[in-house]
Design an enzyme around this catalytic site. Structure first.
Site, PDB file in Angstrom:
ATOM      1  N   LEU A   1       0.815  -1.219   0.000  1.00 26.77           N
ATOM      2  CA  LEU A   1       0.000   0.000   0.000  1.00 26.77           C
ATOM      3  C   LEU A   1       0.847   1.266   0.000  1.00 26.77           C
ATOM      4  O   LEU A   1       1.853   1.345   0.703  1.00 26.77           O
ATOM      5  CB  LEU A   1      -0.913  -0.010   1.232  1.00 26.77           C
ATOM      6  CG  LEU A   1      -1.736   1.253   1.509  1.00 26.77           C
ATOM      7  CD1 LEU A   1      -3.140   0.873   1.995  1.00 26.77           C
ATOM      8  CD2 LEU A   1      -1.071   2.162   2.540  1.00 26.77           C
TER       9      LEU A   1
ATOM     10  N   ASN B   1       0.286   5.420   0.604  1.00 26.80           N
ATOM     11  CA  ASN B   1      -0.642   6.535   0.839  1.00 26.80           C
ATOM     12  C   ASN B   1       0.089   7.862   0.679  1.00 26.80           C
ATOM     13  O   ASN B   1       0.646   8.084  -0.407  1.00 26.80           O
ATOM     14  CB  ASN B   1      -1.519   6.375   2.088  1.00 26.80           C
ATOM     15  CG  ASN B   1      -0.829   6.182   3.404  1.00 26.80           C
ATOM     16  OD1 ASN B   1      -0.082   5.250   3.581  1.00 26.80           O
ATOM     17  ND2 ASN B   1      -1.099   7.042   4.342  1.00 26.80           N
ATOM     18  N   ASP B   2       0.098   8.724   1.645  1.00 28.63           N
ATOM     19  CA  ASP B   2       0.505  10.121   1.418  1.00 28.63           C
ATOM     20  C   ASP B   2       1.862  10.302   0.731  1.00 28.63           C
ATOM     21  O   ASP B   2       2.832   9.636   1.090  1.00 28.63           O
ATOM     22  CB  ASP B   2       0.625  10.864   2.751  1.00 28.63           C
ATOM     23  CG  ASP B   2      -0.546  10.639   3.664  1.00 28.63           C
ATOM     24  OD1 ASP B   2      -1.515  10.002   3.257  1.00 28.63           O
ATOM     25  OD2 ASP B   2      -0.460  11.099   4.818  1.00 28.63           O
TER      26      ASP B   2
ATOM     27  N   GLN C   1       4.228   7.291   2.127  1.00 29.19           N
ATOM     28  CA  GLN C   1       3.797   6.358   3.161  1.00 29.19           C
ATOM     29  C   GLN C   1       3.631   4.995   2.510  1.00 29.19           C
ATOM     30  O   GLN C   1       2.889   4.848   1.529  1.00 29.19           O
ATOM     31  CB  GLN C   1       2.468   6.827   3.756  1.00 29.19           C
ATOM     32  CG  GLN C   1       2.596   8.038   4.646  1.00 29.19           C
ATOM     33  CD  GLN C   1       3.270   7.678   5.953  1.00 29.19           C
ATOM     34  OE1 GLN C   1       2.676   7.050   6.814  1.00 29.19           O
ATOM     35  NE2 GLN C   1       4.521   8.071   6.111  1.00 29.19           N
TER      36      GLN C   1
ATOM     37  N   ARG D   1       0.228  15.501  13.993  1.00 29.38           N
ATOM     38  CA  ARG D   1       1.170  14.861  13.061  1.00 29.38           C
ATOM     39  C   ARG D   1       1.325  15.625  11.753  1.00 29.38           C
ATOM     40  O   ARG D   1       0.677  16.617  11.514  1.00 29.38           O
ATOM     41  CB  ARG D   1       0.692  13.438  12.767  1.00 29.38           C
ATOM     42  CG  ARG D   1      -0.734  13.337  12.236  1.00 29.38           C
ATOM     43  CD  ARG D   1      -1.101  11.874  11.990  1.00 29.38           C
ATOM     44  NE  ARG D   1      -2.494  11.745  11.608  1.00 29.38           N
ATOM     45  CZ  ARG D   1      -3.499  11.452  12.432  1.00 29.38           C
ATOM     46  NH1 ARG D   1      -3.268  11.260  13.721  1.00 29.38           N
ATOM     47  NH2 ARG D   1      -4.736  11.363  11.987  1.00 29.38           N
TER      48      ARG D   1
HETATM   49  C1  FRU Z   1      -3.187  10.763   6.059  1.00 30.09           C
HETATM   50  C2  FRU Z   1      -2.509  10.090   7.235  1.00 30.09           C
HETATM   51  C3  FRU Z   1      -1.577  11.034   7.967  1.00 30.09           C
HETATM   52  C4  FRU Z   1      -0.608  10.099   8.613  1.00 30.09           C
HETATM   53  C5  FRU Z   1      -0.471   9.023   7.578  1.00 30.09           C
HETATM   54  C6  FRU Z   1      -0.239   7.652   8.118  1.00 30.09           C
HETATM   55  O1  FRU Z   1      -3.582   9.882   5.067  1.00 30.09           O
HETATM   56  O2  FRU Z   1      -3.475   9.565   8.122  1.00 30.09           O
HETATM   57  O3  FRU Z   1      -2.227  11.909   8.847  1.00 30.09           O
HETATM   58  O4  FRU Z   1       0.602  10.715   8.915  1.00 30.09           O
HETATM   59  O5  FRU Z   1      -1.668   9.038   6.828  1.00 30.09           O
HETATM   60  O6  FRU Z   1       0.019   6.749   7.087  1.00 30.09           O
END
Ligand code: FRU
Length: 490
Positions: A39, A41-42, A58, A163
């Site tokens: 996966l 993500n960010d 991420q 965060r």
């Molecule tokens: C946003 C988030 C962030 C966090 C990250 C964790 O998608 O929730 O706030 O740092 O993803 O993967």
């Protein structure tokens, strides 16, 4: 073996084991950043450093759930070719046992430095949050700072949902925005300052769900980004917990911006309305950087939290990044344009001019495909509806429809017949003008639609059959003229 090495080796093993399955997937994109397996993500740590663009992300390498997060790493000179580099951060220390969460990168006097959130959950599931630094000498291998964490937990009045540091320098001072919530569970962005990236002082609340017209606007704001554009300050943030209102805020969490002027003494941003950055389906947690050409470039996550049922999961990967967009500010509105460099991917140009459609639907020779860019300029006449259908199957069972509805003055992105995966419709108001320009980027399982040179963008993942390659142009209830159609293979 040291813990960091052990965690990285485990991840590399998982990547190698699954790579073949992943690569066999037709839905692997051809010009978007994707995780090698697992996966993504960010986007994190987006920066141009020594001429090269670095984009971290991420990353959960083991499967397509939101598990223990690493930072993956890509690098590019030109936004066309991206090198997959070794994992940059693994959650190996006590202050990040439950993930190296999102953050940013800066050039600290010649040292590429990452600032990120160490996420920790104790046995009862209580969260702790630490801000941390990592640096590199070779741009590939990163060392966590000996003094980590540089910030323990959160200031008084806020919860441990604290965060996603985004850091920049102004004159001699470093500034940082962080996303958080108050103890009353109202979303906020806080501004900090530092002389050395290690000791941080709270300046104040930038904004959040309590002020101006943003009352009750979400219980938590994630992934803030703050930058100057055209002498104004733009804050991007991702509020969670905003109710949908008609065409607005229809995704699980939102991603948008406000424009104003930041008071660096108090931290407060006097600003206008919150505007969504993308009117489509999958878009979240974008991050920007300023490059050597002074372009403010944005890349977003072409995905959303808590939406893990994409058909790619069976091939052991999920999510991707959007194409890079260059931001400009026009009358306090962000205009978003596909980055110029993508033009270098263009091949096999096909072009048509001056086509009139009268209550009909047509296909054109050599205009079809699944990895293409389309640019179309419509001139509405008396048609009520007009637009384009892409990824059409021969039996008409599958199609992804992008059209303008003149009675409501809305551009519509309809993926209810797009194939597998999530369906749905998104709409956005676009003024009925002399012409309507659409610049559409299609990849094997994505569509990104830029309207009127970046006035609005609609992004979505679609999962049609690989043989659904047809493209149709249509007008209903009257006529339209199409001034120009350009199509390129990418
Ligand atoms: C946003 C988030 C962030 C966090 C990250 C964790 O998608 O929730 O706030 O740092 O993803 O993967």
């Amino acid at each position: 073996m040291d813990k960091n090495k052990e965690l990285i080796e485990k991840a590399v093993k998982a990547i190698n084991e699954n790579r073949e399955t992943v690569e066999s997937d037709y839905y692997r994109l051809k010009y978007h950043i994707m995780p090698p397996t697992g996966l993504l993500n960010d986007p994190n740590g987006f920066i141009q450093f020594n001429g090269e663009y670095h984009l971290f992300y991420q990353f959960h390498p083991f499967d397509t759930s939101h598990g223990l997060k690493y930072w993956g790493h890509f690098r590019s000179r030109d936004f066309v070719e991206w090198d997959e580099l070794p994992i940059a951060l693994a959650p190996s220390n006590w202050y990040e046992t439950h993930g190296c969460y999102s953050g940013s990168a800066v050039d600290n006097d010649g040292t590429l430095t990452l600032i990120y959130t160490g996420n920790v959950k104790d046995e009862e599931g209580n969260r702790e949050t630490y801000q941390c630094l990592a640096t590199t000498e070779d741009g590939i291998n990163f060392d966590k700072h000996d003094d980590n964490p540089v910030m323990y937990n959160q200031p008084e009045g806020y919860t441990r949902h604290f965060r996603d540091p985004k850091v920049w320098k102004k004159e001699d001072t470093w500034y940082m925005v962080i996303g958080t919530q108050t103890v009353k569970e109202e979303g906020r962005v806080l501004l900090f300052k530092s002389k050395d990236l290690k000791e941080w002082e709270l300046i104040g609340e930038v904004t959040g769900s309590n002020i101006n017209e943003l009352k009750d606007f979400g219980y938590m704001w994630e992934c803030p980004d703050l930058f100057e554009l055209n002498c104004k300050d733009v804050l991007i943030a991702c509020p969670q917990g905003v109710e949908s209102q008609g065409d607005l805020y229809n995704n699980i969490y939102q991603s948008g911006y406000v424009v104003g002027k930041l008071d660096y003494e108090t931290g407060k941003l006097e600003h206008g309305e919150f505007t969504e950055l993308d009117r489509g389906f999958e878009f979240y947690a974008p991050q920007t950087t300023l490059d050597e050409k002074s372009r403010r470039i944005l890349i977003g996550w072409m995905g959303l939290p808590e939406r893990e049922e994409h058909p790619t999961v069976e091939n052991k990967w999920i999510h991707a990044m959007t194409i890079p967009r260059v931001l400009e500010l026009r009358n306090d509105k962000l205009m978003q344009k596909p980055i110029e460099e993508l033009k270098n991917m263009r091949e096999n140009h096909v072009s048509y001019k001056d086509i009139v459609l009268n209550n009909e639907e047509i296909q054109l020779d050599n205009i079809s495909g699944d990895v293409i860019e389309l640019s179309v300029e419509f001139v509405p006449q008396d048609a009520q509806e007009f637009g384009i259908k892409v990824r059409c199957s021969e039996d008409n069972e599958e199609e992804t429809v992008i059209y303008y509805d003149r009675s409501s003055q809305k551009l519509v992105f309809d993926r209810n017949k797009s194939g597998k995966g999530y369906g749905g419709i998104r709409r956005c108001h676009i003024k009925d003008k002399k012409n309507l320009k659409l610049n559409i980027f299609i990849d094997t399982s994505s569509v990104e639609i830029f309207v009127n040179d970046g006035e609005e963008v609609f992004t979505g993942r679609i999962y049609p059959n690989k043989d659904s390659l047809g493209i149709k142009f249509f007008a209903k209830g009257g006529a339209i003229k199409i001034n120009k159609i350009d199509k390129w293979d990418l």
